[in-house]
Design an enzyme around this catalytic site. Structure first.
Site, PDB file in Angstrom:
ATOM      1  N   ASP A  93       0.798  -1.230   0.000  1.00  0.00           N
ATOM      2  CA  ASP A  93       0.000   0.000   0.000  1.00  0.00           C
ATOM      3  C   ASP A  93       0.831   1.281   0.000  1.00  0.00           C
ATOM      4  O   ASP A  93       0.352   2.341  -0.394  1.00  0.00           O
ATOM      5  CB  ASP A  93      -0.977   0.001   1.188  1.00  0.00           C
ATOM      6  N   GLU A 148      -6.960  -9.677  -6.309  1.00  0.00           N
ATOM      7  CA  GLU A 148      -6.940 -10.847  -5.424  1.00  0.00           C
ATOM      8  C   GLU A 148      -8.102 -11.822  -5.665  1.00  0.00           C
ATOM      9  O   GLU A 148      -8.194 -12.840  -4.987  1.00  0.00           O
ATOM     10  CB  GLU A 148      -6.927 -10.381  -3.966  1.00  0.00           C
TER      11      GLU A 148
HETATM   12  O1  IFM Z   1      -2.680  -4.434  -0.156  1.00  0.00           O
HETATM   13  C1  IFM Z   1      -4.063  -4.537  -0.144  1.00  0.00           C
HETATM   14  C2  IFM Z   1      -4.514  -5.387  -1.308  1.00  0.00           C
HETATM   15  O2  IFM Z   1      -4.153  -4.790  -2.535  1.00  0.00           O
HETATM   16  C3  IFM Z   1      -5.997  -5.598  -1.270  1.00  0.00           C
HETATM   17  N1  IFM Z   1      -6.376  -6.221   0.013  1.00  0.00           N
HETATM   18  C4  IFM Z   1      -5.981  -5.438   1.137  1.00  0.00           C
HETATM   19  C5  IFM Z   1      -4.501  -5.157   1.168  1.00  0.00           C
HETATM   20  C6  IFM Z   1      -4.129  -4.279   2.357  1.00  0.00           C
HETATM   21  O3  IFM Z   1      -4.667  -3.010   2.216  1.00  0.00           O
END
Ligand code: IFM
Length: 571
Positions: free
Chosen positions: A128, A266
């Site tokens: 992030d 994801e």
């Molecule tokens: O890094 C992110 C990911 O891209 C999406 N799920 C949550 C993570 C943490 O914010």
């Protein structure tokens, strides 16, 4: 009376009070640990701090002054039709600074995805910061430097992870914590079905490219050669090494490939029905790998000769290795389908289309489509349906020129109209299930679909104040979306882009704004920008460095301290 219980310590004061006569209680707290710097031992340090702290008014005044200084550096002022946007910008900056203030400098801390505000993801650090550092780079670069050191200090652990996985170089973990080992969970609970599901998201090797990108961006904005020489180049080289080692050559295709990975989206972690996890040739990962290989070589060339000799001796890098990197960065496979659509990964085109309308009608909120599908006994792996921007990350991170160069180097045709076609294709197929997604979508639509981009911007900006995921804010703020949405104002609407020692500006205000004012720190200067609909000005207000190069409409201008320039806007 002091009462200690297992979970807390209380102080109970019993006092005589008089009706209508206010009673003022001052309580000053000092906290030290044995890991603090410049102390003898925590108790003595705490006592000293309390004795020297002064009274409430003194503490309040110094607190106020500290925040005034923060706002001097951090504020962005807008004037327009949407009054709430200003409030939201400040709300987000405030919460960003709660987690990443100047107080982190010299501490061994990274940027937890959910700030220091809640326990979601157990405080883990993901990619992030890719959305957070751009804001900090132009305001508090010392903070970015310190946060990048969190990664540098875990380089050895990343080297170990690469070896364990059968690779070379450094492979940073998807979820990082105290010592830099992989902390990702292997199972997660679907609250909709009550089932525990295997979690394969740790295969997001693209985090390595994000770290390399962050190092390079920090260097571009600050020109901090000392950081590059001592720490940054080593991280870039070791990550490049990892990409070279995970790439395999397909002799039939005459191209390099990367297998068993997961991209930023994801929802797609394995092929439909496959026994094992991971996908082949995620386009974002492959392009980022090539970018890293090229950038690591560039950074190496920029080092002094002594430094080059030392670092290649220390890491055992040879000319043959550089040649292989060069070859990979020219021959990596990128999947395409249809009419110039970059396939999210190889085989994406064969997935089924999702009935978006049907699911919206049935469930209303389908941000977490993965949970809905799993509860139905289905899987998002079967569909052309993304949780968040994946291919579109490329248009978020690179200008059209940079992407054109990358694809051309790879020997792929890159017509400009490929950009809107891909944006349209993938924004239609996203549930925006991650708060990061709206930041990217707003960015890539900012100049073509301005109304939609503004709506996405407001939604991303309000991720936490409006708790847009319906309850997740209580588990911690979404720092990437918080900072990324402010950066949409800082870099997105100003068109700020640092390339080859030039700060390029190409502002274009959304319909909803009349004026945008901000100050940015760039290579030892504080530059103030005032942007209106048709004109903008830039002033080098304060600074201590040599003149900087500013690029506007294809022309480069030199700007020194005290100078101001004004330009027309071409949107
Ligand atoms: O890094 C992110 C990911 O891209 C999406 N799920 C949550 C993570 C943490 O914010």
């Amino acid at each position: 009376r002091t009462v200690r219980t297992e979970a807390r310590i209380e102080q109970i004061l019993s006092l005589d009070v008089e009706k209508k006569k206010p009673l003022r209680i001052e309580k000053t707290i000092s906290v030290h640990t044995s890991r603090d710097w410049a102390i003898s031992e925590p108790l003595a340090a705490t006592r000293n701090a309390l004795h020297r702290a002064g009274r409430w008014e003194d503490l309040r005044d110094s607190h106020r002054l500290a925040w005034e200084h923060i706002w001097d550096r951090a504020d962005i002022r807008i004037d327009g039709t949407d009054e709430e946007a200003q409030l939201l910008l400040r709300f987000n900056v405030f919460h960003l600074i709660q987690t990443t203030s100047m107080n982190v400098i010299d501490l061994d801390v990274g940027v937890p995805a959910r700030g220091l505000h809640g326990e979601a993801y157990r405080g883990h650090i993901f990619w992030d910061e890719l959305f957070i550092f751009p804001l900090l780079n132009f305001r508090f670069p010392e903070v970015t430097r310190s946060l990048l050191m969190y990664r540098y200090r875990r380089l050895n652990e990343a080297r170990h992870l690469a070896i364990e996985a059968g690779h070379e170089g450094a492979m940073f973990p998807w979820q990082s914590g105290s010592d830099g080992r992989e902390e990702s969970q292997v199972l997660h609970l679907n609250p909709k079905s009550g089932r525990w599901i295997p979690d394969d998201t740790h295969r997001q090797r693209h985090i390595n490219a994000a770290i390399a990108y962050n190092v390079w961006q920090y260097f571009q904005v600050t020109d901090d050669r000392e950081f590059l020489s001592f720490y940054g180049a080593e991280m870039l080289l070791e990550v490049a090494r990892f990409w070279a080692s995970i790439s395999t050559y397909d002799a039939d295709r005459e191209r390099y490939e990367i297998h068993h990975v997961v991209g930023p989206d994801e929802f797609h972690t394995r092929y439909p029905g496959a026994e094992s996890s991971g996908l082949s040739n995620n386009a974002y990962t492959n392009v980022m790998a090539c970018w890293t290989l090229g950038t690591a070589c560039r950074a190496f060339e920029m080092l002094s000769e002594d430094c080059r000799v030392e670092i290649s001796e220390r890491l055992g890098i040879t000319d043959d290795e550089f040649e292989r990197w060069d070859h990979i960065s020219r021959k990596m496979f990128i999947p395409f389908h249809g009419d110039g659509i970059i396939s999210q990964f190889e085989g994406y085109a064969d997935l089924e289309e999702l009935d978006w309308e049907g699911y919206r009608e049935k469930y209303g909120d389908i941000q977490r489509l993965d949970r809905i599908l799993e509860a139905e006994g289905d899987s998002p792996n079967r569909y052309k349906a993304g949780k968040q921007a994946d291919v579109l990350m490329l248009f978020y991170l690179f200008s059209a020129e940079e992407l054109g160069d990358l694809f051309e180097r790879l020997g792929y045709r890159f017509d400009r109209d490929l950009i809107p076609r891909n944006i349209d294709y993938y924004t239609r197929r996203s549930s925006d299930g991650s708060t990061l997604s709206r930041v990217v979508h707003s960015w890539v639509l900012a100049r073509s679909e301005r109304e939609r981009a503004w709506e996405l911007f407001l939604s991303a900006l309000g991720s936490d104040l409006s708790d847009i995921q319906g309850g997740t804010t209580a588990e911690g703020i979404h720092l990437g979306a918080l900072a990324g949405s402010v950066d949409l104002m800082q870099r997105g609407h100003t068109g700020i882009d640092v390339r080859d020692d030039v700060l390029w500006l190409n502002p274009c205000l959304p319909e909803q704004l009349e004026e945008l004012r901000l100050g940015i720190r760039y290579r030892g200067h504080w530059l103030s920008l005032v942007i209106h609909r048709n004109r903008f000005s830039i002033t080098a207000e304060k600074g201590w460095a040599k003149p900087v190069q500013i690029g506007v409409h294809d022309t480069i201008h030199s700007l020194k301290q005290g100078q101001s320039r004004s330009f027309s806007i071409r949107c």
